[in-house]
Design a protein around this motif. Structure first.
Motif, PDB file in Angstrom:
ATOM      1  N   SER A  83       0.828  -1.009   0.049  1.00 41.25           N
ATOM      2  CA  SER A  83      -0.051   0.029   0.065  1.00 41.25           C
ATOM      3  C   SER A  83       0.958   1.332   0.101  1.00 41.25           C
ATOM      4  O   SER A  83       2.010   1.347   0.570  1.00 41.25           O
ATOM      5  CB  SER A  83      -0.906  -0.048   1.284  1.00 41.25           C
ATOM      6  N   ALA A  84       0.277   2.286  -0.662  1.00 38.77           N
ATOM      7  CA  ALA A  84       1.013   3.601  -0.588  1.00 38.77           C
ATOM      8  C   ALA A  84       0.551   4.347   0.609  1.00 38.77           C
ATOM      9  O   ALA A  84       1.059   5.351   0.826  1.00 38.77           O
ATOM     10  CB  ALA A  84       0.772   4.324  -2.028  1.00 38.77           C
ATOM     11  N   GLU A  85      -0.237   3.924   1.541  1.00 38.31           N
ATOM     12  CA  GLU A  85      -0.789   4.935   2.450  1.00 38.31           C
ATOM     13  C   GLU A  85      -0.919   3.919   3.879  1.00 38.31           C
ATOM     14  O   GLU A  85      -1.954   4.451   4.634  1.00 38.31           O
ATOM     15  CB  GLU A  85      -2.132   5.364   2.170  1.00 38.31           C
ATOM     16  N   PHE A  86      -0.048   3.120   3.969  1.00 41.10           N
ATOM     17  CA  PHE A  86      -0.016   2.409   5.225  1.00 41.10           C
ATOM     18  C   PHE A  86       0.935   2.513   6.264  1.00 41.10           C
ATOM     19  O   PHE A  86       2.270   2.532   5.902  1.00 41.10           O
ATOM     20  CB  PHE A  86       0.158   0.919   4.834  1.00 41.10           C
ATOM     21  N   ARG A  87       0.765   3.279   7.220  1.00 44.71           N
ATOM     22  CA  ARG A  87       1.624   4.205   8.059  1.00 44.71           C
ATOM     23  C   ARG A  87       1.295   4.311   9.735  1.00 44.71           C
ATOM     24  O   ARG A  87       0.329   4.133  10.038  1.00 44.71           O
ATOM     25  CB  ARG A  87       1.932   5.512   7.259  1.00 44.71           C
ATOM     26  N   ASP A  88       2.112   4.607  10.370  1.00 44.19           N
ATOM     27  CA  ASP A  88       2.197   5.387  11.601  1.00 44.19           C
ATOM     28  C   ASP A  88       1.924   4.444  12.536  1.00 44.19           C
ATOM     29  O   ASP A  88       0.996   4.321  13.703  1.00 44.19           O
ATOM     30  CB  ASP A  88       1.250   6.410  11.540  1.00 44.19           C
ATOM     31  N   PRO A  89       2.876   3.206  12.562  1.00 45.78           N
ATOM     32  CA  PRO A  89       2.593   2.133  13.670  1.00 45.78           C
ATOM     33  C   PRO A  89       2.680   2.701  15.164  1.00 45.78           C
ATOM     34  O   PRO A  89       3.690   3.280  15.750  1.00 45.78           O
ATOM     35  CB  PRO A  89       3.513   1.040  13.348  1.00 45.78           C
ATOM     36  N   LYS A  90       1.848   2.078  16.019  1.00 40.24           N
ATOM     37  CA  LYS A  90       1.809   2.460  17.484  1.00 40.24           C
ATOM     38  C   LYS A  90       1.971   1.142  17.965  1.00 40.24           C
ATOM     39  O   LYS A  90       1.000   0.343  17.809  1.00 40.24           O
ATOM     40  CB  LYS A  90       0.903   3.187  18.063  1.00 40.24           C
ATOM     41  N   VAL A  91       2.993   0.538  18.785  1.00 41.27           N
ATOM     42  CA  VAL A  91       3.126  -0.714  19.109  1.00 41.27           C
ATOM     43  C   VAL A  91       2.936  -0.803  20.792  1.00 41.27           C
ATOM     44  O   VAL A  91       3.695   0.049  21.083  1.00 41.27           O
ATOM     45  CB  VAL A  91       4.535  -1.472  18.724  1.00 41.27           C
ATOM     46  N   PHE A  92       2.313  -1.871  21.372  1.00 49.49           N
ATOM     47  CA  PHE A  92       2.470  -2.032  22.573  1.00 49.49           C
ATOM     48  C   PHE A  92       2.417  -3.535  23.017  1.00 49.49           C
ATOM     49  O   PHE A  92       2.208  -4.208  22.323  1.00 49.49           O
ATOM     50  CB  PHE A  92       1.468  -1.156  23.307  1.00 49.49           C
ATOM     51  N   HIS A  93       2.679  -3.889  24.257  1.00 48.99           N
ATOM     52  CA  HIS A  93       2.562  -5.253  24.465  1.00 48.99           C
ATOM     53  C   HIS A  93       1.133  -5.567  25.321  1.00 48.99           C
ATOM     54  O   HIS A  93       0.880  -4.732  26.228  1.00 48.99           O
ATOM     55  CB  HIS A  93       3.631  -5.764  25.412  1.00 48.99           C
ATOM     56  N   TYR A  94       0.658  -6.622  24.658  1.00 51.93           N
ATOM     57  CA  TYR A  94      -0.798  -6.887  25.175  1.00 51.93           C
ATOM     58  C   TYR A  94      -0.532  -8.076  26.134  1.00 51.93           C
ATOM     59  O   TYR A  94       0.071  -8.951  25.870  1.00 51.93           O
ATOM     60  CB  TYR A  94      -1.691  -7.094  24.144  1.00 51.93           C
ATOM     61  N   ASP A  95      -1.233  -8.042  27.341  1.00 49.87           N
ATOM     62  CA  ASP A  95      -1.137  -9.146  28.068  1.00 49.87           C
ATOM     63  C   ASP A  95      -2.624  -9.336  28.636  1.00 49.87           C
ATOM     64  O   ASP A  95      -3.117  -8.441  29.697  1.00 49.87           O
ATOM     65  CB  ASP A  95      -0.332  -8.922  29.666  1.00 49.87           C
ATOM     66  N   GLY A  96      -3.409 -10.412  28.316  1.00 51.75           N
ATOM     67  CA  GLY A  96      -4.958 -10.569  28.630  1.00 51.75           C
ATOM     68  C   GLY A  96      -5.285 -11.818  28.311  1.00 51.75           C
ATOM     69  O   GLY A  96      -4.506 -12.740  28.139  1.00 51.75           O
ATOM     70  N   ALA A  97      -6.379 -11.679  28.451  1.00 47.56           N
ATOM     71  CA  ALA A  97      -7.200 -13.161  28.271  1.00 47.56           C
ATOM     72  C   ALA A  97      -6.843 -14.110  26.869  1.00 47.56           C
ATOM     73  O   ALA A  97      -6.788 -15.218  26.705  1.00 47.56           O
ATOM     74  CB  ALA A  97      -8.716 -13.132  28.161  1.00 47.56           C
ATOM     75  N   ALA A  98      -6.614 -13.171  26.042  1.00 46.23           N
ATOM     76  CA  ALA A  98      -6.260 -13.675  24.445  1.00 46.23           C
ATOM     77  C   ALA A  98      -4.769 -14.097  24.522  1.00 46.23           C
ATOM     78  O   ALA A  98      -4.355 -14.789  23.495  1.00 46.23           O
ATOM     79  CB  ALA A  98      -6.514 -12.761  23.287  1.00 46.23           C
ATOM     80  N   SER A 112      -0.171 -13.324  25.140  1.00 44.88           N
ATOM     81  CA  SER A 112       0.639 -12.238  25.726  1.00 44.88           C
ATOM     82  C   SER A 112       1.431 -12.151  24.173  1.00 44.88           C
ATOM     83  O   SER A 112       2.115 -12.987  24.007  1.00 44.88           O
ATOM     84  CB  SER A 112       1.662 -12.682  26.816  1.00 44.88           C
ATOM     85  N   TYR A 113       1.371 -10.903  23.724  1.00 43.56           N
ATOM     86  CA  TYR A 113       2.134 -10.427  22.454  1.00 43.56           C
ATOM     87  C   TYR A 113       2.101  -9.048  22.132  1.00 43.56           C
ATOM     88  O   TYR A 113       1.364  -8.448  22.702  1.00 43.56           O
ATOM     89  CB  TYR A 113       1.442 -11.289  21.319  1.00 43.56           C
ATOM     90  N   TRP A 114       2.886  -8.704  21.052  1.00 43.71           N
ATOM     91  CA  TRP A 114       3.088  -7.396  20.695  1.00 43.71           C
ATOM     92  C   TRP A 114       1.744  -6.983  19.815  1.00 43.71           C
ATOM     93  O   TRP A 114       1.224  -7.886  19.020  1.00 43.71           O
ATOM     94  CB  TRP A 114       4.475  -7.062  19.854  1.00 43.71           C
ATOM     95  N   VAL A 115       1.374  -5.578  19.953  1.00 45.82           N
ATOM     96  CA  VAL A 115       0.070  -5.397  18.984  1.00 45.82           C
ATOM     97  C   VAL A 115       0.458  -4.268  18.115  1.00 45.82           C
ATOM     98  O   VAL A 115       1.153  -3.348  18.908  1.00 45.82           O
ATOM     99  CB  VAL A 115      -1.068  -5.070  19.827  1.00 45.82           C
ATOM    100  N   MET A 116       0.446  -4.310  17.141  1.00 47.11           N
ATOM    101  CA  MET A 116       0.411  -2.986  16.177  1.00 47.11           C
ATOM    102  C   MET A 116      -0.655  -2.288  16.105  1.00 47.11           C
ATOM    103  O   MET A 116      -1.573  -3.085  15.443  1.00 47.11           O
ATOM    104  CB  MET A 116       1.490  -3.145  15.058  1.00 47.11           C
ATOM    105  N   VAL A 117      -0.715  -1.051  16.051  1.00 46.21           N
ATOM    106  CA  VAL A 117      -2.024  -0.376  15.750  1.00 46.21           C
ATOM    107  C   VAL A 117      -1.422   0.651  14.574  1.00 46.21           C
ATOM    108  O   VAL A 117      -0.696   1.693  14.702  1.00 46.21           O
ATOM    109  CB  VAL A 117      -2.572   0.364  16.743  1.00 46.21           C
TER     110      VAL A 117
END
Length: 502
Positions: free
Chosen positions: A150-165, A167-172
């Motif tokens: 994609s020419a318009e796929f950008r601005d990743p905000k990453v955090f570490h998720y720990d929950g019922a699903a 434990s892993y990194w999530v990129m938004v």
């Protein structure tokens, strides 16, 4: 007046806000507290004071107030510009960039590929890592790590998720022109799997950029956690140009579900004022929060400018400041979940603090200068109004009797506004001179304002930070008065406390 003279630059350089020494900046990137200091990275043109040559600038602060500028952290090159992104502390070295005893800092950023790259024409997500606490960076040899073609796929905000699903990194991140937030997961920051998407929804009058996703307790209750999704957009703000909106809902580790969506799909122009805005002013954009802030506080900084006129504001050689850092909280008010914001730093520590000016209860029947002792160019003003018969009341800051920035309340309209048409230098761009407003209702019959005035800005926090307006201004150096006013009747100021530094 000539806007680019050295005198003007010195006049407008902020005392309380961060600005680069002699270059351009825009979006804050990679905000993280690490090694006992706050790291502010940002979009930076190291070669000029207009947008271009996008790289990551870098500054650090022990207190979010006193900033030290460092050399460029991640530089553009012949193959890529370095667009916005985020930084995480990979404490368990899941990426393998660190050692058995030292976890790396990992920057996840958007590569905007140039003609000399085999990826020319697309935006994709790449990595860089630091083993010295964020001061020097090495690009990953196998970049990019995530591409959608994609020419318009950008601005990743990453955090570490720990929950019922799990434990892993999530990129938004965003597909900007599709008005869509896309979520991915990873075990190692290198290999990414699509989770879900969100949008279009609410404001879609401009491209979506710089998303953020984080949990907050409702009214401080740790047993009642909701998730906040921030989506900045340009243009399409409530008063024109750039702005940031937010949604409140749940995140189950895979999907974000909004409770506060007003419009599914593309926006309804008639409902723009119903959407939830981070800030109603013209100059609060690309807002993102810090990773690993002390005491689990949710702290946020935004770029204090607007793409309508960003390259032309009358400062030199630097151009664009950052907002003051804000702490974000979530509250249930009249059946709606709303963010509140207040200053996240201690202004009492600012050197050069002058005497505090106080005014007790007083009736306002016309424009009235508060006092010679209140004059200044860097100030914090706290005051409370109760309405009377006046159609409009408020205060003027950076005024000289004939011009100034007017902050007014019109109770019958349920609005607060900032009028900067006579705020000083306002004709450098056709869209700058403006009256910008926000909905505002009394609480227990009164209106409480906390106003931060700097050499080139006003930041207004109303009703405990439930409504904020951030505006650039470029006043004359001689415009330092503060005045209260009322029109077509009377109003009462129930108390005013003013601290000034310059």
């Amino acid at each position: 007046m000539t806007a680019s003279t050295a005198t003007t630059a010195d006049t407008f350089r902020p005392a309380l806000h961060y600005a680069a020494r002699n270059t351009w900046l825009n979006d804050p990137n990679g905000l993280i507290h690490h090694g006992g200091v706050y790291h502010l990275y940002y979009q930076n043109n190291p070669m000029d004071n207009v947008w271009g040559n996008m790289s990551w600038g870098h500054a650090t602060s022990p207190d979010l107030l006193n900033w030290t500028e460092h050399p460029v952290a991640i530089a553009c090159d012949e193959k890529e510009d370095i667009f916005s992104g985020s930084i995480v502390f990979d404490r368990n070295n899941s990426s393998g960039f660190g050692t058995a005893t030292q976890g790396p800092l990992v920057a996840v950023y958007t590569s905007a590929f140039k003609p000399s790259s085999v990826h020319h024409g697309i935006q994709a997500q790449s990595l860089a890592y630091s083993l010295d606490g964020g001061y020097t960076w090495t690009k990953h040899t196998n970049n990019p790590v995530l591409s959608r073609g994609s020419a318009e796929f950008r601005d990743p905000k990453v955090f570490h998720y720990d929950g019922a699903a799990g434990s892993y990194w999530v990129m938004v991140a965003v597909e900007a022109t599709d008005f869509q937030v896309v979520l991915y997961k990873s075990e190692n920051l290198k290999d990414w799997e699509l989770l879900s998407s969100f949008g279009p929804a609410n404001a879609t009058g401009g491209v979506w950029e710089c998303p953020d996703l984080f949990p907050l307790p409702v009214d401080g209750d740790p047993e009642n956690i909701k998730w906040v999704l921030v989506v900045n957009l340009n243009p399409g703000g409530p008063n024109g140009g750039s702005a940031g909106q937010y949604f409140v809902g749940d995140f189950d580790g895979t999907t974000f579900t909004s409770f506060t969506t007003v419009t599914e799909g593309t926006q309804d122009p008639a409902r723009l004022a119903e959407y939830q805005w981070l800030d109603w002013g013209r100059d609060y954009y690309a807002a993102v929060s810090f990773s690993d802030a002390p005491d689990n506080r949710r702290l946020m900084i935004a770029w204090m400018n607007n793409w309508q006129y960003a390259n032309e504001i009358p400062t030199a050689p630097w151009r664009s400041p950052m907002s003051l850092a804000r702490e974000i909280s979530l509250h249930a008010i009249d059946g709606t979940l709303r963010l509140a914001q207040h200053l996240a730093l201690d202004l009492a520590a600012v050197s050069g603090r002058g005497p505090v000016f106080e005014l007790e209860e007083a009736s306002i029947t016309s424009e009235t200068l508060v006092h010679d002792g209140a004059a200044g160019s860097v100030q914090h003003i706290e005051l409370t109004f109760t309405p009377g018969t006046a159609e409009e009341f408020g205060l003027l800051v950076r005024s000289d009797g004939t011009q100034g920035t007017r902050i007014g309340i019109r109770p019958a309209d349920g609005r607060i506004f900032v009028d900067r048409r006579d705020s000083g230098l306002a004709d450098f761009h056709e869209s700058f001179a403006s009256i910008d407003s926000a909905p505002l209702q009394p609480i227990d019959g009164s209106y409480q304002l906390s106003v931060y005035v700097d050499h080139c800005s006003v930041e207004i926090f109303a009703q405990g930070g439930l409504v904020t307006l951030t505006e650039l201004i470029f006043p004359l150096a001689t415009s330092t008065d503060v005045a209260l006013y009322a029109t077509e009747g009377t109003a009462t100021v129930c108390g005013l406390n003013l601290t000034r530094w310059a």
